[in-house]
Design a protein around this motif. Structure first.
Motif, PDB file in Angstrom:
ATOM      1  N   HIS A 186      -1.050  63.939  35.003  1.00  0.00           N
ATOM      2  CA  HIS A 186      -0.764  63.889  36.430  1.00  0.00           C
ATOM      3  C   HIS A 186       0.741  63.876  36.641  1.00  0.00           C
ATOM      4  CE1 HIS A 186      -0.974  62.333  40.572  1.00  0.00           C
ATOM      5  NE2 HIS A 186      -0.186  61.347  40.217  1.00  0.00           N
ATOM      6  N   MET A 202       4.027  63.821  39.691  1.00  0.00           N
ATOM      7  CA  MET A 202       4.418  63.628  41.084  1.00  0.00           C
ATOM      8  C   MET A 202       5.889  63.970  41.246  1.00  0.00           C
ATOM      9  SD  MET A 202       2.549  60.188  42.406  1.00  0.00           S
ATOM     10  CE  MET A 202       3.102  59.010  41.200  1.00  0.00           C
ATOM     11  N   MET A 212      -3.675  58.415  43.258  1.00  0.00           N
ATOM     12  CA  MET A 212      -3.879  59.737  43.858  1.00  0.00           C
ATOM     13  C   MET A 212      -5.061  60.482  43.244  1.00  0.00           C
ATOM     14  SD  MET A 212      -0.053  61.236  44.216  1.00  0.00           S
ATOM     15  CE  MET A 212       1.078  60.653  45.478  1.00  0.00           C
ATOM     16  N   CYS A 238      -2.471  56.743  38.171  1.00  0.00           N
ATOM     17  CA  CYS A 238      -1.373  57.030  39.073  1.00  0.00           C
ATOM     18  C   CYS A 238      -1.017  55.754  39.814  1.00  0.00           C
ATOM     19  CB  CYS A 238      -1.795  58.119  40.073  1.00  0.00           C
ATOM     20  SG  CYS A 238      -0.699  58.264  41.493  1.00  0.00           S
TER      21      CYS A 238
HETATM   22 CU   LIG Z   1       0.458  60.066  41.536  1.00  0.00          CU
END
Ligand SMILES: [Cu+2]
Length: 752
Positions: free
Chosen positions: A321, A323, A124, A120
């Motif tokens: 992942h 976001m 994160m 990330c």
């Molecule tokens: Cu992230």
């Protein structure tokens, strides 16, 4: 003892004024009280026996782990009380440990032996976010001089967090069936969760399941730190109080299944892990985590042979992942308000192999040899969402690779009962690469084309070397001193992120400071030379009192710091004004510079005695100090803790254990100018903890921040937890992420 250390600290150009109150505090203690493992929450006064821990290691004890679970769902917080450790704020379950002024990828952090990589642009999903605190069986820290057998690809400490070792039925017991269930509630943020573990085992076979879930709303600071209002101008109904820390909520679920087989000499363990984080919001990042799915496969073998012990491990981890903007951040952008957020996706795959042999050459000599392989793949892409973020997919990192091959040898010799020496050498080869990238549209072409035209393959040959000696003149003292030369190659975000467009840069931030960053393909590995020593004085049993003092000095060549970026092109945020700005969020490029860190940890404990009515009392404490300077620019290193201390008074009476803890942090005035880092004021906090244990039930309760004191943790970062966070100047600069106000915590654990 106390005055000696304080005198010494004064000499070291330390902030004399800020040290004085701490010295006064120390002088007030019967002894400068230091827990050997500084497990302040714990009731046990016992220091771990030197023989139990490997050279250079400190461990959090079981009692500290148990009481820590009730107060936080963040595994990194279990390290909080170890000397030299502090925590960089991030999401509610993913803070980043910092040891002796070095943090994040500068530390080698292993979970069940796996070297997990954060996939990330905001880190994160750091390694410790992949194990829930309720599953942690042991925490081990190698600060100071880290033996090469546990180090590698890092310049600071090594942290090893492991699940409990597999349990088997005792001889003649037949079958073992046991388990544990727990639940907790924390008043601040309305945090709650539950966990369950169950083991079925025979003498040869063990099967264990662990599951946990945790969630929290936004937490509240002790007072207002901004005006109350809607989370964003186009979110009128999402109202945040002035004391509410926007984007601090989270929800997480973890499952793990472990299957082990053993014979007299051999153990094989296979572990499957599953993580699902539906959301984890970030008060100090412009984006929020809207999903983190991870699958882990971990196979290990351990065997006892006539020549010594063999350990082998193979693991694979895959992280998906994503976001976007969570509920406290503006989602709709563009003049017409029709651009739906900014999807960002990453996929990371890590595959590792490790083999290690502990060979007993003689009664005096032990040789440890090992080899490690790790393959890492990363894709990081941002789907088009409209406006300037269209029509193409933005490839931040495409087909990123970082492969590592290591071999090492370490020779430990016990020359006499008084003298031990350890010498180690590790060779490491790191190969990095990135595929061709592209931007959202033609505006990004100039930089993308320049990036794509270059040869992006990088190959680093790194050598680590450590030498360490321990002298134990009597049952009351031991002295350890050593030298380490350690190397870390840049991570893929430091090397290969490429756009100087302002929006793209604001999405790359490993520091939590709200600034924008761009990579640097020409980065070299950073190399650290560390001198460290530890003096350990204690009573003959190691259980009545102990004092431990660890000074250290580290010179880092090619330390990967940052400089204000300079560039060209209509898109670039690297303007002349950015070069000189002393306020506001700025734009930076990772750059090799030289650095120096020095400091000390002082820790200790003492038994205060026992009375029939009040039970046993013990006092423990730790003082940590670190000073970090960029030798190339004269600037201060970002995110180093100011002088800080903890002291804890513990009462143990039958099944009751109670602890009153005082945390003191001096003002942070040494800040990184290049990053416009914000200073923070000094503060003191009082935490109370207690536990009561029946045969099968344990109750943990506590009050964190008893006096509801307002504070900004020096490593909390810049507050960008609400509003129009994608934009450069729409979020006010100068607001810090405040620490949590008072919280009443309750945890119940039932064994069956
Ligand atoms: Cu992230």
């Amino acid at each position: 003892m106390t005055s000696h250390i304080c005198t010494r600290a004064h000499h070291g150009r330390a902030p004399t004024l800020s040290l004085r109150p701490l010295c006064a505090l120390l002088a007030a203690l019967p002894f400068a009280a230091l827990a050997q493992d500084a497990a302040l929450q714990t009731i046990t006064v016992k220091a771990p026996k030197a023989a139990v821990q490997p050279v250079g290691a400190a461990a959090a004890d079981a009692e500290a782990l148990q009481s820590g679970r009730a107060s936080s769902s963040d595994t990194a917080s279990l390290l909080r009380n170890l000397p030299g450790v502090s925590l960089f704020g991030a999401g509610g379950v993913s803070s980043l440990p910092s040891v002796h002024g070095l943090s994040d990828d500068r530390l080698r952090i292993q979970v069940d032996g796996m070297d997990l990589v954060s996939s990330c642009g905001n880190h994160m999903n750091p390694p410790l976010s992949y194990i829930d605190p309720t599953r942690v069986g042991s925490v081990r820290l190698f600060a100071g001089v880290t033996p090469v057998s546990v180090g590698g690809d890092s310049i600071g400490a090594t942290i090893q967090v492991d699940s409990p070792a597999p349990e088997f039925a005792a001889p003649g017991q037949g079958r073992l069936l046991k388990g544990q269930a727990g639940t907790f509630y924390r008043s601040n943020g309305n945090g709650m969760g539950a966990n369950l573990s169950a083991t079925y085992a025979t003498e040869q076979m063990s099967l264990r399941y662990d599951g946990s879930t945790a969630q929290s709303d936004n937490y509240k600071a002790a007072r207002n730190f901004k005006a109350a209002g809607p989370a964003a101008s186009n979110k009128p109904t999402q109202w945040l109080g002035g004391d509410e820390v926007g984007s601090s909520s989270y929800k997480t679920r973890n499952h793990s299944l472990a299957y082990a087989l053993r014979s007299d000499e051999h153990l094989v363990e296979m572990r499957l892990g599953l993580q699902d984080i539906p959301y984890q919001n970030y008060p100090n990042q412009r984006m929020d985590m809207t999903g983190n799915d991870s699958h882990q496969f971990n196979l290990r073998y351990q065997g006892q042979y006539a020549w010594g012990q063999l350990q082998a491990r193979a693991y694979h981890e895959k992280t998906r992942h994503s976001m976007n903007f969570g509920e406290d951040k503006q989602f709709w952008y563009g003049p017409a308000g029709n651009v739906p957020g900014m999807p960002m996706d990453t996929e990371g795959k890590t595959t590792g192999l490790q083999v290690k042999g502990d060979i007993a050459l003689s009664a005096r000599d032990t040789l440890r040899v090992g080899a490690e392989l790790q393959n890492y793949r990363l894709d990081d892409w941002w789907l088009p969402s409209g406006g300037g973020m269209a029509p193409n997919t933005f490839w931040n990192i495409r087909e990123g690779q970082r492969d590592r091959a290591d071999v090492y040898g370490e020779w430990e010799a016990r020359w006499t009962p008084q003298w031990l020496s350890q010498i180690g050498l590790r060779g490491s080869h790191v190969r990095s690469n990135s595929g061709a990238v592209q931007g959202y549209n033609a505006n990004y072409n100039m930089e993308a084309n320049a990036f794509n035209a270059r040869d992006r393959k990088r190959s680093d040959s790194n050598v680590d070397m450590t030498a360490l000696a321990r002298y134990t003149p009597s049952a009351n003292a031991s002295y350890e001193f050593g030298f380490a030369h350690k190397t870390r190659s840049p991570n893929l975000y430091e090397r290969y992120t490429w756009s100087t467009g302002g929006m793209a840069m604001r999405m790359i931030n490993l520091a939590g400071d709200g600034n924008g960053y761009v990579g640097n393909m020409d980065l070299k590995p950073e190399t650290a030379n560390t001198l460290s020593a530890t003096a350990d004085w204690h009573d003959a049993t190691g259980e009545q009192w102990g004092v431990k003092f660890t000074p250290y000095l580290t010179y880092v060549n090619n330390y990967i710091d940052a400089r204000r970026c300079s560039g060209s092109g209509a898109m670039s945020a690297c303007t002349p004004a950015n070069q000189t700005a002393t306020t506001g969020f700025v734009y930076l490029q990772f750059a090799n510079q030289d650095a120096r860190l020095h400091g000390f940890d002082l820790s200790g404990f003492t038994d205060l005695g026992r009375t029939a009515n009040w039970g046993q009392f013990a006092l423990s404490g730790v003082v940590s100090y670190v000073h970090g300077t960029n030798r190339t620019t004269g600037d201060k290193l970002y995110g180093t803790m100011p002088l800080n201390a903890r002291a804890a008074l513990t009462q143990r009476l039958g099944a009751w254990t109670g602890t009153a803890e005082l945390v003191m942090v001096t003002a942070k005035t040494r800040v990184s100018a290049v990053r416009n880092e914000l200073p923070t004021a000094g503060y003191g906090l009082v935490n109370l903890r207690g536990s009561y244990e029946w045969k099968q039930v344990r109750l943990d309760f506590g009050i964190d921040n008893l006096f509801d004191r307002f504070y900004n943790h020096p490593q909390g970062g810049a507050y960008v937890g609400q509003g129009q966070t994608m934009a450069g100047t729409a979020v006010p600069w100068g607001v810090r992420v405040p620490g949590m106000g008072r919280s009443f915590n309750l945890g119940v654990t039932v064994k069956f």
